[in-house]
Scaffold this active site. Structure first.
Site, PDB file in Angstrom:
ATOM      1  N   LYS A 127       0.687  -1.140   0.042  1.00 24.98           N
ATOM      2  CA  LYS A 127       0.133  -0.151   0.002  1.00 24.98           C
ATOM      3  C   LYS A 127       0.835   1.242   0.212  1.00 24.98           C
ATOM      4  O   LYS A 127       0.699   2.110  -0.641  1.00 24.98           O
ATOM      5  CB  LYS A 127      -0.907  -0.127   1.137  1.00 24.98           C
ATOM      6  N   GLN A 144      -4.451  -1.625   9.526  1.00 28.08           N
ATOM      7  CA  GLN A 144      -4.566  -2.869   9.023  1.00 28.08           C
ATOM      8  C   GLN A 144      -5.127  -4.055  10.104  1.00 28.08           C
ATOM      9  O   GLN A 144      -4.822  -4.024  11.009  1.00 28.08           O
ATOM     10  CB  GLN A 144      -2.956  -3.426   8.663  1.00 28.08           C
ATOM     11  N   ASP A 181     -10.963   3.118   4.457  1.00 31.70           N
ATOM     12  CA  ASP A 181     -11.375   1.765   4.508  1.00 31.70           C
ATOM     13  C   ASP A 181     -12.821   1.821   4.419  1.00 31.70           C
ATOM     14  O   ASP A 181     -13.301   0.532   3.982  1.00 31.70           O
ATOM     15  CB  ASP A 181     -10.817   1.377   5.717  1.00 31.70           C
TER      16      ASP A 181
END
Ligand code: GUN
Length: 301
Positions: free
Chosen positions: A61, A105, A128
């Protein structure tokens, strides 16, 4: 004979090619944003612990953000970090004007409370799309930030099928990361949506009625090829490692070989949904940066 068999086989939905094209567009828009504001969009990614798969995701990422011209802020914390320390980092990132997107994460190791962490993220930086405020915007049909994987699946479906209006879709799996937002997105695109899960009765019959199958259960090849309605479009979100002929390989939630004989189009694993997830994260970071700056965001498609 061979030609006939080939003609019946599903087209492969190439997520990598689609993501590459999307990435080129995002890189240009990042340049436009920087020209207008004098700074690049910033993405902060937080990794807690040393899970090898999560380490790879987080690194890729950061690499992709830099490749597209964004600022990447990577925070790696030990698995022993306290809830309070993790929440304090999120608060600092919320207050940091250089940070437009925050991704923590998942899953978090040990007893860390992931819902509390997600709820602590400023919804305008929640790239997200997991914050209940963003989930609520999606359910209400309002503009917010949408979870990366389902957003990528929707883009692939619309690219493959065009207008989805009136199609029967089934989403197998009801996670907050994929299944639930996927169903909302399909509903928003005027599909008639069935949500299936571990307690669903006669899954085979329900899958067999669907024009669109999105499989997101995380169980290797549990959707059998013979369940698929001829001419359906299949999006496979699953990735499971299995041993075949003594070698480890990656398979999806769908029996790819069987489904390919019936579907009109199908995503492969790997190379289907996976490359889209990271690119939609970049897309969300760009959108968040534009919205936070008060500039009108570029068009999504
Ligand atoms: N772990 C696996 N997929 C994801 C994702 O899309 N977002 C976050 N935060 N963690 C993940």
């Amino acid at each position: 004979m061979i030609a006939e068999a080939r003609a019946a086989e599903a087209a492969i939905i190439d997520g990598r090619a689609f993501a590459d094209t999307l990435g080129e567009r995002i890189a240009r828009q990042v340049g436009d944003f920087a020209a207008q504001t004098g700074r690049a969009p910033g993405l902060a990614v937080v990794l807690v612990g040393t899970d090898p798969a999560s380490e790879i995701y987080v690194r890729s990422k950061g690499r992709m953000a830099r490749k597209l011209g964004m600022e990447s802020f990577e925070h790696v914390l030990p698995a022993s970090v306290s809830q309070a320390e993790l929440m304090a980092l999120v608060a600092r990132l919320n207050a940091d004007e250089a940070v437009d997107g925050i991704l923590v994460q998942l899953p978090l190791p040990g007893d860390l409370d992931s819902l509390a962490v997600i709820e602590a993220i400023d919804p305008s930086k929640d790239v997200d799309g997991l914050h209940p405020v963003n989930a609520g915007y999606l359910a209400s049909g309002l503009p917010g930030l949408v979870s990366c994987t389902p957003l990528g699946c929707l883009m692939l479906l619309q690219d493959s099928l065009g207008d989805l209006s009136g199609l029967d879709a089934i989403v197998v799996g009801r996670s907050i990361l994929v299944g639930k937002p996927m169903a909302q997105l399909l509903l928003g695109a005027n599909c008639t949506v069935t949500m299936a899960h571990s307690r669903t009765r006669d899954l085979a019959a329900k899958v067999g009625r669907a024009d669109i199958v999105v499989a997101a259960v995380g169980s290797a090849e549990m959707i059998r090829g013979e369940w698929i309605k001829p001419g359906a479009t299949v999006i496979d979100v699953g990735t499971s490692r299995v041993i075949r002929d003594g070698r480890t390989c990656l398979v999806g939630d769908v029996d790819f070989a069987g489904a390919s004989q019936r579907a009109r189009a199908i995503t492969p694993v790997p190379g289907g949904v996976g490359p889209m997830t990271i690119m939609t994260l970049m897309h969300n970071t760009l959108i968040a940066a534009y919205r936070r700056t008060g500039l009108s965001a570029p068009k999504i498609d």
